[in-house]
Write an enzyme that holds these catalytic residues in place. Sequence first.
Site, PDB file in Angstrom:
ATOM      1  N   GLU A 186       0.876  -1.170   0.000  1.00 58.09           N
ATOM      2  CA  GLU A 186       0.000   0.000   0.000  1.00 58.09           C
ATOM      3  C   GLU A 186       0.910   1.215   0.000  1.00 58.09           C
ATOM      4  O   GLU A 186       1.127   1.858   1.012  1.00 58.09           O
ATOM      5  CB  GLU A 186      -0.926  -0.024   1.224  1.00 58.09           C
ATOM      6  CG  GLU A 186      -2.072   0.964   1.129  1.00 58.09           C
ATOM      7  CD  GLU A 186      -1.632   2.375   1.479  1.00 58.09           C
ATOM      8  OE1 GLU A 186      -1.230   3.129   0.556  1.00 58.09           O
ATOM      9  OE2 GLU A 186      -1.678   2.716   2.660  1.00 58.09           O
ATOM     10  N   GLU A 195       4.364   8.128  -3.958  1.00 60.67           N
ATOM     11  CA  GLU A 195       5.158   7.454  -2.933  1.00 60.67           C
ATOM     12  C   GLU A 195       6.137   6.452  -3.526  1.00 60.67           C
ATOM     13  O   GLU A 195       6.678   5.595  -2.820  1.00 60.67           O
ATOM     14  CB  GLU A 195       4.240   6.768  -1.920  1.00 60.67           C
ATOM     15  CG  GLU A 195       3.520   7.753  -1.027  1.00 60.67           C
ATOM     16  CD  GLU A 195       2.963   7.107   0.231  1.00 60.67           C
ATOM     17  OE1 GLU A 195       3.261   5.922   0.467  1.00 60.67           O
ATOM     18  OE2 GLU A 195       2.251   7.786   0.966  1.00 60.67           O
TER      19      GLU A 195
END
Length: 723
Positions: A186, A195
Site C-alpha cells: 500500500e 510514494e
Amino acid sequence: MRSHLQTLTRTVSVVRTLTGGFRPSPKAITRTMSSNSTGLMFQLKLNPITGNSEWIVIEEELDDASPKPMLATTSYLDMLNDSPRNRVYRTAIDKTVSKQCHVLDIGAGTGLLSMMAARAMGVDDDSSPSKGVVTACESYLPMVKLMKKVLRANDMNSKIRVLNKRSDEVEVGVDVASRADVLVSEILDSELLGEGLIPSLQHAHDKLLVENYKTVPYRATTYGQLVESTYLWELHDLYSNEANVADGIHLVPKGKESILRVKPQQFAMHCDAMGEELRLLSEPFKIFEFDFWKRPDSHGETQVHTKATNNGTVHAVISWWVLQLDEEGNIFYSTSPKWINSPSTNNGLSSMYTGTRDWCDHWKQCVWFTKGKGLPVRKDEDVRMDATHTDISISYKFNAQSQTSEVDHSQDSHLTLSPERIAIYGDNNWRQFMLKAINYALKGKESPLCVIADDSVFLSVAVAHISKSSHIIAMFPGLGDKGRQYLQAVADENGYSMDRIQVINTRKQQLTMNDTHQNKVDLLIAEPFYFGAEGMLPWQGLQFWSKRTMIDSMLAEDVCIMPCKGILKACAMSLPDLWRSRCALENIEGFDHTMVNTTLGACGPSSESPCLPFFIWQCGETQKLSDTYTIMEFDFLKPLSSCHGKAKVEFIEAGVCHGFALWIDWVMDSTNDIVMSTGLDQRYWKQGVKLLAEPLKIGPGICSTVIEAHFDSSSGELSVNNR
C-alpha cells in the site's frame, strides 16, 4: 499519504522521494537518523519560534511513557481508521494468499497487511520457506519499532520477519532466503504514484519476486473529469487576478507571467467540499492503467478524447483512482468524489468502480490547473488532452489551449508558492487590507528604515512602491536569495531601485547595526508568512515575535510594529468525520491495534490528541457549536515571553462537540481597526484542531466547557487543553 505537519517537526524537504518501498515514508513527516554503533535514534526538530533546526536524541523504545511527536502527526492513524480500505485488503489477501508461500509486504507500516497474509495461509511458529513465510519491509525506524509491538500483541512476532530497510536495499540470499511468490503493498498517495509505486514495483519485479507472481492490489486505474471553478482558477492564475486589481502593485508583470506561480503538478484536495462551486464540463474519462502484476514503465503517454457536456471554461482537471485488488475484478476501492458515487450520476461507469467510502484525509482527489484563464469549450466539442506520467507523477496538457506568451527568464528569479498563497496575493480585498495597514505604518515617517521580518514578497514590493524614500531590509528566512532575485526581476515594473532593498544573508542568525549602517529600525512588519510553513499550525506565524525580540535593541523609540498583536481564537465544533478518522483504534479486521493509540495521537480516554492543522471547510461534515472566543493574546510590542489564557465556552447549538478549531487574528494597527483573521471564514488558511478525548454530547446539564492554552516561548510549543 500526505502527512500532517506538527509545529515542532520539520518536514522532509523532498516529499516525493523514494520508504517502505523506494521512499523515506511520506506517511511519516519527521527526518530520523539512527546510529548502529551507539543504539541511539535522533530526530530533526524545528523550533517554530526561532526557525532553527537541531538533531535531538529520542527514546530508543516507543514505550507508553515516551513522547511520540514523530508519529502522532502522521497519516497512519487516519489510514488505519479507513474501514473500507482495510476490508477490501483483507478480502483480497484472503482470496489471493490461498496456500503457504513467501509473501513480501513493502511499506508494512504497523504490519496489518503482513498479519492478514500470515493468517490467510496459516503460517505457524515453525514456518520455513517450504511452508510459508511473510517478510515485512519498512524503512522508517520509529514505525518498525511500533510494528514489532503490534506483532507481539497479536502473537505474530515469530510468524513475520521484519526488515528495517528500503525494498531496493533487500537482497535475496542475504536478507531473504528466496524470491517472494506474492507481493502485498500500500504505497499509494492521492496522485497514486507519489510514494514511489513505480520504482518499488520495478525493483521488486527484477530482484525480489518469482516469475508469474501474484499481487494485492492487482491493478490501479486513474480517471479524470473537466471542471469549471472560479475558486480553482483563483488558486493559480495570479496574473489574471492581479490585472483586475488597481493598486499599482505588479507581482507578475506582463511578459513575466510565470515568475510567481504554483508548481506545475497535481494538488491533493477534498473536491466534495467545493460543492456547487464546481461545474462539470465532461463525463469521467479513463487516463492511465497500471498493472501491479507486471513491470511498469517509468514513462507513459496517452491522448484523451472527451466531449464537452456544457459550454464553459475548463479551469482544472479533477482526477482520482480506482484500485482493483483481485485478479478477477470483484474487489475495488475508489478515491472518486461523491458525485461519481451517486447512482444517478455515475456517468456510465460500472457500479463496481463507484463504491462509497468514508471521509478520510490520507487519500483525496487531485487537481491539475489549466493554464491562465482556462480553456473555453462548447457543448459537444471534442476536447483533446495529452497525459504523461513519470515514475512519480502525472501531468496534462491541452492541445487546443493557446500557450501564454512569456519572456524566458532565468529560472533563478522564479518563485513557486502554494495555491492558497497565490490566491491570497491575487485577492483584491486582502491586498487593500494590507495596503491600508502599510499606509498606516508609514504615516508620518520620512525616509524610514523598514525591516520585512518574514517571507512576504508582497510587503517588500508594496513598501518600496509606496514609500519612494524608504530603505528596506528583507529578512526572507525561507526564500533567501530566491527572494532577492525575484525582487530584482520585478523592480522596474513596480517603480523602485534595488539600491533601496537589501536581502540579508539567510544563514545569519542575528540582524546587527552593521546591517542597518548604524540606523535604528523605524518599521518592522510581516504578514506574517513563512515560506514552507503554509501547511503548519496557525501559530507558526509567531516566529515574527522571535524576529522582533532578536532586534529589540535596534528598534527606534517610535518604531511601528506590524502586526502589533496576535489573538488566539477558538470555536467549539462538531467534526464527526474528522474525529472518526482520528479516533482510538481497537480491532482492525481481527487484529488488536490498541497499543498504537498513544503513539499515533488517537482521540480516546487513554491518549492525548495533538493539535493538527486542517482546512476546516474541507473536513467533511462540520458545524459551529459556539461563538468565537479569545483564549489569549500575544503582545508583539514587548519582547517574546511565555503566556497562557483560558476561556469559558458557552454552547449555542445542540449537537456533539468533537473539539475546537483554533486560529490567530493578526492585529495590524494600535487602534485595532485593521485585523487580519485566519479563522473559519477564511478558506486560504489552515486552522488548528484540538480534538477531544471523547465526544461531548450537548444537552440538558451541559451548556459550557473551559478551554485553556499555554505558550512556551523557549520551545515554541502551544499546548491546548479543555476541562
